[in-house]
Design a protein around this motif. Structure first.
Motif, PDB file in Angstrom:
ATOM      1  N   LEU A  74       0.827  -1.206   0.000  1.00  0.00           N
ATOM      2  CA  LEU A  74       0.000   0.000   0.000  1.00  0.00           C
ATOM      3  C   LEU A  74       0.864   1.260   0.000  1.00  0.00           C
ATOM      4  N   LEU A  75       1.960   1.224   0.747  1.00  0.00           N
ATOM      5  CA  LEU A  75       2.834   2.396   0.792  1.00  0.00           C
ATOM      6  C   LEU A  75       3.478   2.654  -0.567  1.00  0.00           C
ATOM      7  N   LEU A  76       3.905   1.613  -1.256  1.00  0.00           N
ATOM      8  CA  LEU A  76       4.476   1.805  -2.590  1.00  0.00           C
ATOM      9  C   LEU A  76       3.435   2.332  -3.572  1.00  0.00           C
ATOM     10  N   SER A  77       2.202   1.860  -3.448  1.00  0.00           N
ATOM     11  CA  SER A  77       1.135   2.407  -4.295  1.00  0.00           C
ATOM     12  C   SER A  77       0.899   3.879  -3.981  1.00  0.00           C
ATOM     13  N   ALA A  78       0.929   4.232  -2.688  1.00  0.00           N
ATOM     14  CA  ALA A  78       0.699   5.623  -2.280  1.00  0.00           C
ATOM     15  C   ALA A  78       1.779   6.536  -2.820  1.00  0.00           C
ATOM     16  N   ILE A  79       3.042   6.112  -2.699  1.00  0.00           N
ATOM     17  CA  ILE A  79       4.158   6.948  -3.151  1.00  0.00           C
ATOM     18  C   ILE A  79       4.081   7.198  -4.647  1.00  0.00           C
ATOM     19  N   ASN A  80       3.577   6.231  -5.381  1.00  0.00           N
ATOM     20  CA  ASN A  80       3.492   6.345  -6.835  1.00  0.00           C
ATOM     21  C   ASN A  80       2.137   6.839  -7.322  1.00  0.00           C
ATOM     22  N   ASP A  81       1.265   7.228  -6.395  1.00  0.00           N
ATOM     23  CA  ASP A  81      -0.063   7.702  -6.770  1.00  0.00           C
ATOM     24  C   ASP A  81       0.000   9.182  -7.148  1.00  0.00           C
ATOM     25  N   LEU A 112      -2.129   5.164   7.344  1.00  0.00           N
ATOM     26  CA  LEU A 112      -2.261   5.071   8.796  1.00  0.00           C
ATOM     27  C   LEU A 112      -1.633   3.770   9.273  1.00  0.00           C
ATOM     28  N   GLU A 113      -0.693   3.886  10.210  1.00  0.00           N
ATOM     29  CA  GLU A 113       0.079   2.729  10.659  1.00  0.00           C
ATOM     30  C   GLU A 113      -0.162   2.514  12.154  1.00  0.00           C
ATOM     31  N   SER A 114      -0.737   1.388  12.478  1.00  0.00           N
ATOM     32  CA  SER A 114      -1.028   1.082  13.881  1.00  0.00           C
ATOM     33  C   SER A 114       0.258   0.726  14.621  1.00  0.00           C
ATOM     34  N   ILE A 115       0.535   1.451  15.689  1.00  0.00           N
ATOM     35  CA  ILE A 115       1.722   1.163  16.493  1.00  0.00           C
ATOM     36  C   ILE A 115       1.667  -0.253  17.048  1.00  0.00           C
ATOM     37  N   MET A 116       0.453  -0.706  17.378  1.00  0.00           N
ATOM     38  CA  MET A 116       0.276  -2.052  17.917  1.00  0.00           C
ATOM     39  C   MET A 116       0.811  -3.122  16.964  1.00  0.00           C
ATOM     40  N   LEU A 117       0.740  -2.840  15.656  1.00  0.00           N
ATOM     41  CA  LEU A 117       1.110  -3.854  14.663  1.00  0.00           C
ATOM     42  C   LEU A 117       2.557  -3.742  14.196  1.00  0.00           C
ATOM     43  N   LEU A 118       3.236  -2.651  14.518  1.00  0.00           N
ATOM     44  CA  LEU A 118       4.548  -2.407  13.924  1.00  0.00           C
ATOM     45  C   LEU A 118       5.561  -3.510  14.242  1.00  0.00           C
ATOM     46  N   PHE A 119       5.480  -4.066  15.439  1.00  0.00           N
ATOM     47  CA  PHE A 119       6.493  -5.050  15.850  1.00  0.00           C
ATOM     48  C   PHE A 119       5.904  -6.373  16.315  1.00  0.00           C
ATOM     49  N   THR A 120       4.570  -6.490  16.294  1.00  0.00           N
ATOM     50  CA  THR A 120       3.934  -7.707  16.835  1.00  0.00           C
ATOM     51  C   THR A 120       3.671  -8.767  15.783  1.00  0.00           C
ATOM     52  N   GLN A 121       3.770  -8.418  14.512  1.00  0.00           N
ATOM     53  CA  GLN A 121       3.530  -9.378  13.434  1.00  0.00           C
ATOM     54  C   GLN A 121       4.781  -9.536  12.579  1.00  0.00           C
ATOM     55  N   LYS A 122       4.952 -10.743  12.055  1.00  0.00           N
ATOM     56  CA  LYS A 122       6.002 -10.992  11.072  1.00  0.00           C
ATOM     57  C   LYS A 122       5.408 -11.782   9.922  1.00  0.00           C
ATOM     58  N   ASP A 123       5.776 -11.385   8.713  1.00  0.00           N
ATOM     59  CA  ASP A 123       5.302 -12.065   7.506  1.00  0.00           C
ATOM     60  C   ASP A 123       6.462 -12.235   6.544  1.00  0.00           C
ATOM     61  N   GLN A 124       6.241 -13.131   5.579  1.00  0.00           N
ATOM     62  CA  GLN A 124       7.173 -13.230   4.462  1.00  0.00           C
ATOM     63  C   GLN A 124       6.804 -12.140   3.457  1.00  0.00           C
ATOM     64  N   VAL A 125       7.645 -11.134   3.381  1.00  0.00           N
ATOM     65  CA  VAL A 125       7.364  -9.959   2.556  1.00  0.00           C
ATOM     66  C   VAL A 125       8.293  -9.962   1.349  1.00  0.00           C
ATOM     67  N   PRO A 126       7.750  -9.799   0.133  1.00  0.00           N
ATOM     68  CA  PRO A 126       8.619  -9.712  -1.048  1.00  0.00           C
ATOM     69  C   PRO A 126       9.665  -8.616  -0.890  1.00  0.00           C
ATOM     70  N   ILE A 127      10.871  -8.916  -1.290  1.00  0.00           N
ATOM     71  CA  ILE A 127      11.975  -7.961  -1.138  1.00  0.00           C
ATOM     72  C   ILE A 127      11.846  -6.815  -2.135  1.00  0.00           C
ATOM     73  N   GLY A 128      11.393  -7.109  -3.342  1.00  0.00           N
ATOM     74  CA  GLY A 128      11.350  -6.096  -4.397  1.00  0.00           C
ATOM     75  C   GLY A 128      10.114  -5.232  -4.350  1.00  0.00           C
ATOM     76  N   ASP A 129       9.904  -4.520  -5.445  1.00  0.00           N
ATOM     77  CA  ASP A 129       8.771  -3.612  -5.589  1.00  0.00           C
ATOM     78  C   ASP A 129       7.521  -4.404  -5.948  1.00  0.00           C
ATOM     79  N   TYR A 130       6.442  -4.151  -5.230  1.00  0.00           N
ATOM     80  CA  TYR A 130       5.135  -4.703  -5.592  1.00  0.00           C
ATOM     81  C   TYR A 130       4.082  -3.741  -5.078  1.00  0.00           C
ATOM     82  N   ARG A 131       2.886  -3.837  -5.613  1.00  0.00           N
ATOM     83  CA  ARG A 131       1.838  -2.871  -5.264  1.00  0.00           C
ATOM     84  C   ARG A 131       0.571  -3.583  -4.797  1.00  0.00           C
ATOM     85  N   ILE A 132      -0.010  -3.071  -3.717  1.00  0.00           N
ATOM     86  CA  ILE A 132      -1.371  -3.415  -3.319  1.00  0.00           C
ATOM     87  C   ILE A 132      -2.239  -2.263  -3.802  1.00  0.00           C
ATOM     88  N   PRO A 133      -3.114  -2.496  -4.772  1.00  0.00           N
ATOM     89  CA  PRO A 133      -3.877  -1.366  -5.335  1.00  0.00           C
ATOM     90  C   PRO A 133      -4.781  -0.708  -4.295  1.00  0.00           C
TER      91      PRO A 133
END
Length: 674
Positions: free
Chosen positions: A506-513, A520-541
């Protein structure tokens, strides 16, 4: 007087008078037209202030940037804004320089360098810094001149902007046209300051006071100022002394002034003085000046006549220019189908949401040298209050990762200005609660610039805001979910990720919009979750919701950290035989009503959940739409669940009770399904 004693080249003085004549012709024509009822629009006269922009016009070009105010029609004329387009704009005509959507107090004309006209007192100063940043980073010798009246010197935005400009040595001129009146109030009534230019020295940069009614002296002083700024020596505050002969708004004389004050002001008025000087010095003859003035009047009369004949901007333009894509505008019964993201490929890495945000910014900054980050404490080693920018300053340098003063208006204004100039800034606001400090820059400038300018200019900027809430211990001024402030403001897109993968996409889509986007980034979620995140550029529309859990009995519609609470509630409900579908909206503007309605058609029931106060929140909007569109297909009305109507408590026990959580969500669903 001999020509050699003028202190200015005769041809330059003639050119200044030529611009003053055009300005005076515009002023006279507007006042005559308004008085006679020939046309109608709001007018703030600048009679008596003609010398300032007329002189500046001989020292700058269309490449130099200008910002002015609602009283800036003289600035617009001298800057080179087409008179036909200007009058058509004031009259609300489709041939207006901004398609009749901004009107006289909101003109934007990049072709002449007139970038922003603001109707908010003092608000142009922070935006001017952004234009100056763009010029400086691109190695251009443009100067930015931001015009405002003496009354604006009381506004905090001006002080914030001056401090930032001084700290960063920006090529900007703060042009205070001191006409001795702050709207209807005399200077001694609203400040004890002996002058205004001295405030620059207090902030560490140059300030000068010039006679704005004397073209020779003003030309000499402004040439020195403009050369100084153009050479990269930093900002200058210019206090240009003049006098406003007209009222704050309307036509006629300044009725707040005494007869003696007004008479003295007219005696010092630059238009008449300059005309007399040209004759006395033998530079021009009476016939030459009469011809010049007649040409100015003819130019103005022709522009007004054509503007009155031009077509009124039609109602079909209502939703055009809110965003680059009209389908992003929420509209009843119009629910576009947006294509979802495809399957991601390539290498991934385990990341927290904070790391995913950092990764997105690194990717964007690597791809585009015009992407830069600014905000409080964003530099290394801290990388921001929550470490979402760690390592970026070390990699990209302190001019692309700009740690700012604690000054939210200056931060957002600089982002607005640099984005209007074509850059892609990312502005970080430490807590969404601080949005109130800079809401004018967000709601009245970033959000409205595309629309007011008829897309002549736009603000492709990103604002990142962290949100407390749900954890306890932050209290009433650091825990609010204020997305409804944003979603109720046309022109701002809003996204609210619930996990690391979406946060980066979403952030990459926003920057290129092409439009301003708030993430909006929830502080609660910043360090409590871990996912396998693509290293390169991708967009959530933006505008594409996602089904996080399939179900058949009820649809839970939510976003942000409440997604996890709804998923937990759904698991509890499943033990009772209630199969809940959970939809993560991901973005709130544009909103994916298509996927919402498809889900609710299937389940027949809907509960909208958010951490924000329930009263007048997103839940009310979404429930209303569901109930209107699907009333004959629902098993019961769509309902909402939000926080109780109270400031967020410091006590974790109270906060947990205030804000929806898995148990309260499950209870609400049970009541709906019964």
């Amino acid at each position: 007087m001999q020509q050699g004693n003028l202190g200015i080249e005769p041809e330059v003085l003639k050119a200044i008078y030529g611009q003053m004549a055009r300005i005076r012709a515009v002023d006279k024509a507007v006042q005559a037209g308004l008085s006679s009822g020939k046309f109608m629009f709001t007018y703030w006269p600048m009679t008596g202030q003609e010398c300032i922009p007329a002189t500046i016009s001989q020292l700058t070009t269309s490449r130099d940037y200008m910002i002015t105010t609602y009283r800036g029609i003289h600035d617009q004329v001298a800057k080179g804004v087409d008179l036909y387009g200007m009058f058509a704009e004031a009259l609300g005509r489709e041939d207006g320089v901004n398609k009749g959507k901004g009107g006289s107090p909101h003109i934007s004309d990049p072709s002449s360098g007139s970038m922003v006209t603001t109707a908010i007192v003092g608000a142009g100063a922070p935006i001017a810094n952004g234009l100056a940043i763009a010029a400086k980073e691109r190695g251009e010798d443009r100067v930015t001149i931001v015009n405002f009246g003496d009354g604006a010197t009381s506004i905090g935005a001006v002080h914030e902007a001056m401090n930032l400009a001084g700290a960063w040595k920006l090529p900007v001129i703060f042009m205070c046209q001191n006409n001795t009146w702050g709207e209807y109030t005399r200077i001694p009534t609203y400040t004890a300051s002996p002058n205004f230019f001295g405030r620059a020295e207090a902030l560490g940069f140059k300030g000068v006071q010039l006679d704005g009614n004397d073209p020779a002296a003003f030309y000499k002083g402004m040439k020195e100022v403009i050369d100084y700024v153009r050479e990269g020596k930093g900002p200058v505050f210019v206090e240009a002394m003049t006098y406003r002969l007209g009222p704050h708004a309307g036509v006629g004389d300044n009725y707040n002034a005494t007869k003696d004050e007004l008479a003295a002001g007219k005696e010092r008025a630059p238009y008449e003085k300059t005309r007399a000087l040209l004759l006395e010095a033998g530079i021009s003859s009476e016939d030459e000046l009469t011809a010049l003035e007649a040409a100015a009047k003819a130019e103005v009369d022709d522009a007004i006549a054509r503007a009155l004949e031009s077509k009124v901007t039609p109602a079909t333009e209502t939703l055009v220019d809110v965003f680059a894509d009209v389908d992003s505008v929420p509209k009843r019964s119009h629910y576009p189908v947006r294509e979802a993201e495809g399957e991601f490929s390539g290498p991934t890495e385990t990341m927290t949401m904070a790391q995913a945000i950092q990764s997105a910014q690194k990717a964007a900054m690597t791809q585009n040298p015009e992407v830069f980050l600014l905000g409080e404490d964003v530099g290394d080693p801290h990388g921001g209050a929550f470490g979402t920018n760690k390592g970026l300053e070390e990699e990209f340098g302190d001019r692309r990762v700009r740690a700012t003063p604690i000054a939210e208006q200056a931060i957002i204004g600089a982002a607005v200005g640099s984005s209007i100039a074509g850059m892609n800034p990312i502005a970080e606001i430490m807590f969404s609660d601080f949005m109130g400090v800079c809401l004018d820059q967000i709601a009245n400038h970033a959000a409205k610039q595309r629309y007011m300018s008829g897309s002549a200019t736009h603000a492709p900027m990103t604002i990142r805001m962290q949100l407390g809430g749900g954890m306890g211990g932050f209290g009433a001024q650091h825990s609010q979910s204020l997305e409804a402030w944003l979603t109720h403001t046309p022109g701002i897109k809003v996204a609210f990720p619930s996990n690391p993968v979406d946060a980066k996409g979403l952030l990459l889509s926003a920057i290129n919009d092409p439009d301003p986007v708030v993430i909006l980034e929830s502080i609660m979620l910043l360090f409590t979750q871990k996912d396998q995140v693509p290293i390169g550029d991708y967009r959530i529309p933006l505008g594409v919701a996602k089904v996080k859990r399939e179900g058949t009995d009820v649809t839970l519609i939510t976003y942000g950290w409440q997604v996890g609470q709804c998923l937990a509630a759904a698991e509890e409900l499943a033990k009772e035989g209630i199969n809940a579908e959970v939809i993560d909206l991901r973005s709130l503007v544009p909103i994916d009503y298509h996927r919402i309605l498809q889900s609710v058609k299937k389940t027949g029931r809907a509960v909208v959940v958010h951490a924000a106060v329930e009263f007048c929140g997103m839940g009310a909007e979404i429930c209303s739409t569901i109930n209107e569109e699907l009333w004959d297909k629902l098993k019961g009305p769509a309902v909402r669940l939000g926080a109780e109507y109270a400031p967020i408590a410091y006590s974790k026990i109270i906060e947990t009770n205030q804000v929806p959580h898995a148990a309260s969500i499950a209870a609400r669903v049970r009541a709906v399904v019964k």
